[in-house]
Design a protein around this motif. Structure first.
Motif, PDB file in Angstrom:
ATOM      1  N   THR A  57       0.823  -1.191   0.000  1.00  0.00           N
ATOM      2  CA  THR A  57       0.000   0.000   0.000  1.00  0.00           C
ATOM      3  C   THR A  57       0.867   1.254   0.000  1.00  0.00           C
ATOM      4  N   TYR A  58       0.269   2.347  -0.503  1.00  0.00           N
ATOM      5  CA  TYR A  58       0.947   3.640  -0.494  1.00  0.00           C
ATOM      6  C   TYR A  58      -0.116   4.712  -0.346  1.00  0.00           C
ATOM      7  N   TYR A  59       0.232   5.770   0.403  1.00  0.00           N
ATOM      8  CA  TYR A  59      -0.751   6.792   0.730  1.00  0.00           C
ATOM      9  C   TYR A  59      -0.248   8.182   0.402  1.00  0.00           C
ATOM     10  N   ALA A  60      -1.201   9.060   0.126  1.00  0.00           N
ATOM     11  CA  ALA A  60      -0.879  10.472   0.011  1.00  0.00           C
ATOM     12  C   ALA A  60      -0.443  10.994   1.375  1.00  0.00           C
ATOM     13  N   ASN A  61       0.429  11.995   1.366  1.00  0.00           N
ATOM     14  CA  ASN A  61       0.933  12.544   2.626  1.00  0.00           C
ATOM     15  C   ASN A  61      -0.196  13.084   3.500  1.00  0.00           C
ATOM     16  N   SER A  62      -1.234  13.589   2.867  1.00  0.00           N
ATOM     17  CA  SER A  62      -2.326  14.210   3.612  1.00  0.00           C
ATOM     18  C   SER A  62      -3.110  13.209   4.465  1.00  0.00           C
ATOM     19  N   VAL A  63      -3.006  11.927   4.150  1.00  0.00           N
ATOM     20  CA  VAL A  63      -3.776  10.923   4.894  1.00  0.00           C
ATOM     21  C   VAL A  63      -2.892   9.889   5.576  1.00  0.00           C
ATOM     22  N   LYS A  64      -1.617   9.937   5.323  1.00  0.00           N
ATOM     23  CA  LYS A  64      -0.692   8.934   5.869  1.00  0.00           C
ATOM     24  C   LYS A  64      -0.765   8.930   7.392  1.00  0.00           C
ATOM     25  N   GLY A  65      -0.867   7.738   7.957  1.00  0.00           N
ATOM     26  CA  GLY A  65      -0.969   7.604   9.399  1.00  0.00           C
ATOM     27  C   GLY A  65      -2.383   7.670   9.926  1.00  0.00           C
ATOM     28  N   ARG A  66      -3.328   8.101   9.089  1.00  0.00           N
ATOM     29  CA  ARG A  66      -4.734   8.188   9.504  1.00  0.00           C
ATOM     30  C   ARG A  66      -5.619   7.218   8.720  1.00  0.00           C
ATOM     31  N   PHE A  67      -5.284   6.989   7.461  1.00  0.00           N
ATOM     32  CA  PHE A  67      -6.083   6.126   6.592  1.00  0.00           C
ATOM     33  C   PHE A  67      -5.332   4.830   6.336  1.00  0.00           C
TER      34      PHE A  67
END
Length: 128
Positions: A57-67
């Protein structure tokens, strides 16, 4: 024909949680990159995160750690668990699917234009 059906949107207060689901029919689910995008009123569609066929998985910085994105290949379903929600997370959330060639980098899949299949979208509203 591939179809994506989303569910799980709703309204929550700041700090709350929601889980979105996206169920895929029509092709072997395990072959696909599954992505989540969102679009707020008056803004362009924004990348949220991806789940590769490998489970990476990979996340946008704006949601990393929350989503958190997870997938259940047996149920042909990908999930988006959203915690610590903020008003700026308010948007219509879309899931999308594309064939995972394996040779493309994660970055290739940040672009909404590569996706052939989309869900109908589900509204998430976070109030302060």
């Amino acid at each position: 024909q591939v179809q994506l059906v989303e569910s799980g949107g709703g309204s929550v207060q700041t700090g709350g949680s929601l889980r979105l689901s996206c169920t895929v029919s029509g092709r072997p689910f395990s072959w696909y990159v599954m992505a989540w995008f969102r679009q707020a009123p008056g803004k362009e569609r924004e990348f949220v995160g991806i789940s590769r066929s490998s489970g990476h998985t990979y996340y946008a910085n704006s949601v990393k750690g929350r989503f958190t994105i997870s997938r259940d290949n047996a149920k042909n379903t990908v999930y988006l668990q959203m915690n610590s929600l903020k008003p700026e997370d308010t948007a219509v959330y879309y899931c999308a699917a594309d064939w995972d060639s394996g040779s493309n980098t994660d970055g290739f899949y940040y672009d909404s234009r590569v996706y052939d299949y989309w869900g109908q979208g589900t509204q998430v509203t976070v109030s302060s």
